[in-house]
Design a protein around this motif. Sequence first.
Motif, PDB file in Angstrom:
ATOM      1  N   GLU A   1       0.844  -1.185   0.000  1.00 52.13           N
ATOM      2  CA  GLU A   1       0.000   0.000   0.000  1.00 52.13           C
ATOM      3  C   GLU A   1       0.881   1.236   0.000  1.00 52.13           C
ATOM      4  O   GLU A   1       1.742   1.398   0.854  1.00 52.13           O
ATOM      5  CB  GLU A   1      -0.902   0.038   1.242  1.00 52.13           C
ATOM      6  CG  GLU A   1      -1.949  -1.047   1.292  1.00 52.13           C
ATOM      7  CD  GLU A   1      -2.929  -0.826   2.442  1.00 52.13           C
ATOM      8  OE1 GLU A   1      -3.074   0.340   2.879  1.00 52.13           O
ATOM      9  OE2 GLU A   1      -3.531  -1.801   2.898  1.00 52.13           O
TER      10      GLU A   1
ATOM     11  N   ARG B   1       0.860   4.973   0.777  1.00 57.02           N
ATOM     12  CA  ARG B   1       0.088   5.982   1.510  1.00 57.02           C
ATOM     13  C   ARG B   1       0.946   7.228   1.661  1.00 57.02           C
ATOM     14  O   ARG B   1       1.725   7.347   2.616  1.00 57.02           O
ATOM     15  CB  ARG B   1      -0.340   5.464   2.886  1.00 57.02           C
ATOM     16  CG  ARG B   1      -1.401   4.376   2.839  1.00 57.02           C
ATOM     17  CD  ARG B   1      -1.841   3.965   4.226  1.00 57.02           C
ATOM     18  NE  ARG B   1      -2.927   3.006   4.209  1.00 57.02           N
ATOM     19  CZ  ARG B   1      -4.219   3.324   4.191  1.00 57.02           C
ATOM     20  NH1 ARG B   1      -4.566   4.603   4.214  1.00 57.02           N
ATOM     21  NH2 ARG B   1      -5.147   2.388   4.172  1.00 57.02           N
TER      22      ARG B   1
ATOM     23  N   SER C   1       0.626  11.408   1.258  1.00 54.50           N
ATOM     24  CA  SER C   1      -0.317  12.508   1.077  1.00 54.50           C
ATOM     25  C   SER C   1       0.167  13.568   0.091  1.00 54.50           C
ATOM     26  O   SER C   1      -0.635  14.314  -0.472  1.00 54.50           O
ATOM     27  CB  SER C   1      -0.613  13.167   2.425  1.00 54.50           C
ATOM     28  OG  SER C   1       0.575  13.704   2.994  1.00 54.50           O
TER      29      SER C   1
ATOM     30  N   ALA D   1      -2.641  -1.205  -3.456  1.00 60.28           N
ATOM     31  CA  ALA D   1      -3.432  -0.053  -3.038  1.00 60.28           C
ATOM     32  C   ALA D   1      -2.593   1.210  -3.130  1.00 60.28           C
ATOM     33  O   ALA D   1      -1.410   1.208  -2.771  1.00 60.28           O
ATOM     34  CB  ALA D   1      -3.960  -0.244  -1.618  1.00 60.28           C
TER      35      ALA D   1
ATOM     36  N   HIS E   1      -3.089   5.179  -1.926  1.00 57.86           N
ATOM     37  CA  HIS E   1      -3.835   6.238  -1.258  1.00 57.86           C
ATOM     38  C   HIS E   1      -3.008   7.514  -1.411  1.00 57.86           C
ATOM     39  O   HIS E   1      -2.025   7.713  -0.691  1.00 57.86           O
ATOM     40  CB  HIS E   1      -4.043   5.905   0.227  1.00 57.86           C
ATOM     41  CG  HIS E   1      -4.634   4.547   0.470  1.00 57.86           C
ATOM     42  ND1 HIS E   1      -5.982   4.340   0.587  1.00 57.86           N
ATOM     43  CD2 HIS E   1      -4.048   3.323   0.617  1.00 57.86           C
ATOM     44  CE1 HIS E   1      -6.219   3.048   0.797  1.00 57.86           C
ATOM     45  NE2 HIS E   1      -5.055   2.410   0.820  1.00 57.86           N
TER      46      HIS E   1
ATOM     47  N   PRO F   1      -3.966  11.492  -2.245  1.00 55.37           N
ATOM     48  CA  PRO F   1      -4.983  12.488  -2.603  1.00 55.37           C
ATOM     49  C   PRO F   1      -4.527  13.531  -3.609  1.00 55.37           C
ATOM     50  O   PRO F   1      -5.369  14.175  -4.248  1.00 55.37           O
ATOM     51  CB  PRO F   1      -5.329  13.137  -1.260  1.00 55.37           C
ATOM     52  CG  PRO F   1      -4.140  12.877  -0.381  1.00 55.37           C
ATOM     53  CD  PRO F   1      -3.612  11.549  -0.818  1.00 55.37           C
TER      54      PRO F   1
ATOM     55  N   LEU G   1      -6.859  -1.086  -5.528  1.00 59.24           N
ATOM     56  CA  LEU G   1      -7.554   0.014  -4.867  1.00 59.24           C
ATOM     57  C   LEU G   1      -6.875   1.327  -5.226  1.00 59.24           C
ATOM     58  O   LEU G   1      -5.683   1.509  -4.968  1.00 59.24           O
ATOM     59  CB  LEU G   1      -7.551  -0.186  -3.350  1.00 59.24           C
ATOM     60  CG  LEU G   1      -8.117   0.968  -2.504  1.00 59.24           C
ATOM     61  CD1 LEU G   1      -9.569   1.242  -2.869  1.00 59.24           C
ATOM     62  CD2 LEU G   1      -7.975   0.658  -1.018  1.00 59.24           C
TER      63      LEU G   1
ATOM     64  N   GLU H   1      -7.283   5.265  -4.484  1.00 58.84           N
ATOM     65  CA  GLU H   1      -7.860   6.448  -3.841  1.00 58.84           C
ATOM     66  C   GLU H   1      -7.027   7.640  -4.282  1.00 58.84           C
ATOM     67  O   GLU H   1      -6.140   8.113  -3.588  1.00 58.84           O
ATOM     68  CB  GLU H   1      -7.871   6.280  -2.325  1.00 58.84           C
ATOM     69  CG  GLU H   1      -8.863   5.227  -1.859  1.00 58.84           C
ATOM     70  CD  GLU H   1      -9.078   5.245  -0.356  1.00 58.84           C
ATOM     71  OE1 GLU H   1      -8.301   5.927   0.350  1.00 58.84           O
ATOM     72  OE2 GLU H   1     -10.021   4.586   0.110  1.00 58.84           O
ATOM     73  N   THR H   2      -7.313   8.084  -5.499  1.00 56.95           N
ATOM     74  CA  THR H   2      -6.521   9.121  -6.179  1.00 56.95           C
ATOM     75  C   THR H   2      -7.480  10.086  -6.886  1.00 56.95           C
ATOM     76  O   THR H   2      -7.586  10.081  -8.110  1.00 56.95           O
ATOM     77  CB  THR H   2      -5.558   8.483  -7.188  1.00 56.95           C
ATOM     78  OG1 THR H   2      -6.323   7.632  -8.077  1.00 56.95           O
ATOM     79  CG2 THR H   2      -4.512   7.630  -6.487  1.00 56.95           C
ATOM     80  N   PRO H   3      -8.179  10.928  -6.155  1.00 59.41           N
ATOM     81  CA  PRO H   3      -9.243  11.756  -6.745  1.00 59.41           C
ATOM     82  C   PRO H   3      -8.774  12.779  -7.763  1.00 59.41           C
ATOM     83  O   PRO H   3      -9.574  13.222  -8.595  1.00 59.41           O
ATOM     84  CB  PRO H   3      -9.856  12.445  -5.522  1.00 59.41           C
ATOM     85  CG  PRO H   3      -8.782  12.421  -4.472  1.00 59.41           C
ATOM     86  CD  PRO H   3      -8.047  11.139  -4.702  1.00 59.41           C
TER      87      PRO H   3
ATOM     88  N   ASN I   1     -13.028   1.871  -6.100  1.00 53.56           N
ATOM     89  CA  ASN I   1     -13.091   3.331  -6.094  1.00 53.56           C
ATOM     90  C   ASN I   1     -12.836   4.001  -7.435  1.00 53.56           C
ATOM     91  O   ASN I   1     -12.388   5.145  -7.470  1.00 53.56           O
ATOM     92  CB  ASN I   1     -12.124   3.920  -5.049  1.00 53.56           C
ATOM     93  CG  ASN I   1     -12.632   3.738  -3.633  1.00 53.56           C
ATOM     94  OD1 ASN I   1     -13.749   3.286  -3.428  1.00 53.56           O
ATOM     95  ND2 ASN I   1     -11.822   4.090  -2.668  1.00 53.56           N
TER      96      ASN I   1
ATOM     97  N   LYS J   1     -14.384   7.525  -7.978  1.00 47.69           N
ATOM     98  CA  LYS J   1     -13.803   8.723  -7.389  1.00 47.69           C
ATOM     99  C   LYS J   1     -12.757   9.373  -8.294  1.00 47.69           C
ATOM    100  O   LYS J   1     -12.238  10.435  -7.971  1.00 47.69           O
ATOM    101  CB  LYS J   1     -13.177   8.388  -6.030  1.00 47.69           C
ATOM    102  CG  LYS J   1     -14.202   7.990  -4.977  1.00 47.69           C
ATOM    103  CD  LYS J   1     -13.550   7.781  -3.624  1.00 47.69           C
ATOM    104  CE  LYS J   1     -14.595   7.421  -2.571  1.00 47.69           C
ATOM    105  NZ  LYS J   1     -13.984   7.215  -1.224  1.00 47.69           N
TER     106      LYS J   1
END
Length: 261
Positions: free
Chosen positions: A44, A46, A48, A65, A67, A69, A85, A87-89, A106, A109
């Motif tokens: 994963e 992660r 930011s 995954a 994550h 943003p 997964l 999570e990358t808007p 996701n 998103k």
Amino acid sequence: MPQLTSLTLEFIRLDDENLAKMNQCFPSLQVLNLVGVGGLKQPEIRLSQLKVCHWTVSNFPCSLAIHAPHLTELKLQCVEPQILLLETPLLSHLDLKIRKPGLILNPEKIQNLKFIRLESFCVYSLAHVLQNKSVERMELDVPQPIEIENSFTIINLVCAFPNIHDLALGPGAWVKLENSFVNEWIDQRLEWWCLRKLMVRLPLDYDFAFLCFMLSLCVPFSEVILLIHGDVPIAVKNHVISRCKSNFPKIIWKWGMWRVT
């Protein structure tokens, strides 16, 4: 290294099986390249602050995954993860090479995609999952030999990505679309087709009727570039060009070399 903003790891094996230590030790990364990094089980990312990621997965983890943003550009090459997964808007540039995708979580998103490059045996499934009205540029290919999958048609493509302006098709993608070609479609002008540029790397063997169909859709409104493989005999090249010139004189013809399996 809490202030490090760019990190590249190539062809090494990590004891950090899930990348938890990497996330903790490099929290300020904006550019991350993981190329051929082995030893991963359920990795994963992660981070930011991450904006650009190039990840080539060398082994077969069951899940991946990301994550991030603030991620805008992702190049991901993997084999057959059961779960992916994202999570990358803010993702706008996606280059995904995946043999057979499992469950992609996701995707709804990801609403800012402008460019997609897909290379997979399962282009139909990926197009269905990643369908997006914001995509303007797309490159599509299928590894060879072509495996049997749900038929993938021009209708599928345009419905999934209705605002594509620039489309590039590799030889495998061309064969996939060609295999699902139905003659009756010639009467369907696809009035919502908004393509401005089409570039095709033609396979060594292709259906001339499908080629004419695609050209009839695109030539009046689009710039069309056709690449013929350099191994095709000169006589065959000249024959194809002469057959197209009378009806489609504005086509740009080029020669190139690419891998043929």
